[in-house]
Design an enzyme around this catalytic site. Sequence first.
Site, PDB file in Angstrom:
ATOM      1  N   TRP A  20      -0.112  10.321   4.294  1.00 26.61           N
ATOM      2  CA  TRP A  20       0.947  10.440   3.301  1.00 26.61           C
ATOM      3  C   TRP A  20       1.650  11.801   3.393  1.00 26.61           C
ATOM      4  CZ3 TRP A  20       1.799   5.692   2.671  1.00 26.61           C
ATOM      5  CH2 TRP A  20       0.747   4.792   2.607  1.00 26.61           C
ATOM      6  N   GLU A  37     -12.486   0.934  -0.283  1.00 25.86           N
ATOM      7  CA  GLU A  37     -12.252   2.167   0.480  1.00 25.86           C
ATOM      8  C   GLU A  37     -13.354   3.156   0.146  1.00 25.86           C
ATOM      9  OE1 GLU A  37      -8.454   4.183   0.180  1.00 25.86           O
ATOM     10  OE2 GLU A  37      -7.368   2.288   0.262  1.00 25.86           O
ATOM     11  N   HIS A  81       0.864  -1.179   0.000  1.00 26.16           N
ATOM     12  CA  HIS A  81       0.000   0.000   0.000  1.00 26.16           C
ATOM     13  C   HIS A  81       0.905   1.234   0.000  1.00 26.16           C
ATOM     14  CE1 HIS A  81      -4.184   1.553   1.227  1.00 26.16           C
ATOM     15  NE2 HIS A  81      -3.434   2.639   1.068  1.00 26.16           N
ATOM     16  N   TYR A 121     -14.070   7.672  -3.621  1.00 20.46           N
ATOM     17  CA  TYR A 121     -14.283   8.746  -2.657  1.00 20.46           C
ATOM     18  C   TYR A 121     -15.141   9.886  -3.178  1.00 20.46           C
ATOM     19  CZ  TYR A 121     -10.571   6.815   0.301  1.00 20.46           C
ATOM     20  OH  TYR A 121      -9.839   6.004   1.116  1.00 20.46           O
ATOM     21  N   ASN A 131      -2.395  -1.644  -3.960  1.00 22.53           N
ATOM     22  CA  ASN A 131      -3.442  -0.657  -3.728  1.00 22.53           C
ATOM     23  C   ASN A 131      -3.247   0.535  -4.656  1.00 22.53           C
ATOM     24  OD1 ASN A 131      -5.603   0.712  -2.027  1.00 22.53           O
ATOM     25  ND2 ASN A 131      -3.924   2.182  -1.866  1.00 22.53           N
ATOM     26  N   GLU A 132      -4.290   0.880  -5.399  1.00 18.67           N
ATOM     27  CA  GLU A 132      -4.290   2.068  -6.256  1.00 18.67           C
ATOM     28  C   GLU A 132      -2.985   2.223  -7.039  1.00 18.67           C
ATOM     29  OE1 GLU A 132      -5.453   5.516  -4.011  1.00 18.67           O
ATOM     30  OE2 GLU A 132      -7.409   4.676  -3.526  1.00 18.67           O
TER      31      GLU A 132
HETATM   32  C1  GAL Z   1      -6.509   6.462  -0.782  1.00 22.34           C
HETATM   33  C2  GAL Z   1      -5.373   5.684  -0.165  1.00 22.34           C
HETATM   34  C3  GAL Z   1      -5.410   5.675   1.334  1.00 22.34           C
HETATM   35  C4  GAL Z   1      -5.833   6.998   1.959  1.00 22.34           C
HETATM   36  C5  GAL Z   1      -7.043   7.556   1.251  1.00 22.34           C
HETATM   37  C6  GAL Z   1      -7.498   8.914   1.750  1.00 22.34           C
HETATM   38  O1  GAL Z   1      -6.147   6.877  -2.054  1.00 22.34           O
HETATM   39  O2  GAL Z   1      -5.429   4.346  -0.601  1.00 22.34           O
HETATM   40  O3  GAL Z   1      -4.174   5.238   1.807  1.00 22.34           O
HETATM   41  O4  GAL Z   1      -4.807   7.859   2.050  1.00 22.34           O
HETATM   42  O5  GAL Z   1      -6.815   7.650  -0.127  1.00 22.34           O
HETATM   43  O6  GAL Z   1      -6.702   9.920   1.245  1.00 22.34           O
END
Ligand code: GAL
Length: 510
Positions: free
Chosen positions: A458, A400, A150, A330, A195-196
């Site tokens: 991050w 997610e 990840h 998201y 992941n992504e």
């Molecule tokens: C995603 C990522 C996560 C988290 C989330 C919210 O892209 O997989 O680790 O940071 O965004 O920003």
Amino acid sequence: MRALMALAMAAATLVAAPAAARTLAASPAPSPAVQVTDGKPPFKWGVANSAFQVEGANEVDGRGPSIWDKWIADKYALPDGSPIDHYRLWERDVQVMKDLGISTYRFSLSWPRLLPTGRGAINQKAVDHYGKLLDALNDAGITPLVGLNHFDLPMALQEEYGGWVSPRVVDDFGAYAAAAFKALGGKAKHWLTLNEPKNMASLGYGIGVHAPFQKDPSGADQWAAAFHMLEGHAAAVKAFKKQNIKGGTVGIALDCEHVLPLDPDSQADKDAAQRYIDFRLGAFADPIWFGKWPDSVKERVPANILPAIPANLSSFFKDNKPETFYLNHYTTKVVWFKAGATNGYGDGAGEFGERYETADGKPLGPVGDSKWLYVYPQGLRATLNYVNKRYKPKDMVLSESGVDGPGESKLEGDAAIDDTFRTDYFKGYVQAAVDAVEKDKVPLSLYIGWSLLDGLEWQEGMTKRFGIVYTNEKKERIPKKSALWLATKLGPLTPGGGAPAPAAAKAPAP
Ligand code: GAL
């Protein structure tokens, strides 16, 4: 019983919080009760976290350096990594998940913890740690969903050959996957490779805002990295099949926003919106499901930059389609045709502009603490339908979905757990997922909220909070109002039960 009493106490705490503290900002439009035909939503619920974001303990038990360590240590003075301390306090986290009735915990292993220099002998202390965590999850009736990677990479491999831009990473990732399946496959059936990957490639090796912070405006490095991630995924799937874990599944978590054309009557804008999806989701999902790049990617990315997908890789993918489509989602964007655009992802070839306002200048919805996260629940329903129609997976998991509330990271105590903004986000997004299943027949089996804990976000450090569980200064885990709502709506807890009080999450430190 203890949990239920604790739940009621926490609910009372929330009610007692001062009104000013309870209101964070303009909330997403409330949808007070999720409408489902048979009482409970037709999918289970889970939560997620990733190793680097929550583990901390960067130099404990022989972990090697990762590509994020130095940058985070220097910028945020966090030499131990994440102050959430999940590596040391994992028992608290299992307890809080148990109290909330969570069905699945998605987490990632730390590659530099298991293989401190990226390859070679496995670090037994790390195996023991993850083994204990998996045992505790299994004992608590929580299904583990384990990620190999990840956004994290052993620094040794970045220094030796440039990480994901080098073809050498493919064998190393495959060997790491094989070692992880062998060591832990007896305790975990369900796995994710990456992941992504699109974000890992473009943010890390294109625009350089994620580790290893490398910029390449030509896009060559990011497409090389993307291709090696596809090859690495295939190598890990091969290792998984060899390990022959009974009832085991392996997949990859891909992310995609919903996209609206700026001018819905303009064919050029509609085509640009489709290209956006091709370049972000299709660039991984099409090779993995169909064995080829999306047409628009193939046509537009120069041949000297876009690696060809060899016939053997293509047929491997076609013969080994994942059983489950794992989607991270998201937000929604507005996209239009922009000739010669060099957008933020180094994907100039896509020729699209991106924004969050419709043609009349109105934002798509309330915005989270992260300025890329606009609340637009119907975008989730649309994206689930898009994936279902195009890839026809047998099963889908929302791997997610979540939000950071505006101004939240400055709140402590009762104010920090009164997360109305996040609760309203979940009300809208859970309803959208319910509609996708019940009205559109999308085979969604699991909704994973991002995230369990407020992790290291991050490059933003600890300045953003996505957790449904708050960690106070004593590192106790305290469920927020959103956790309470999710637990009663999606879990076995009954309305009025509330969420666990802090006491429930104070398991002794190991
Ligand atoms: C995603 C990522 C996560 C988290 C989330 C919210 O892209 O997989 O680790 O940071 O965004 O920003």
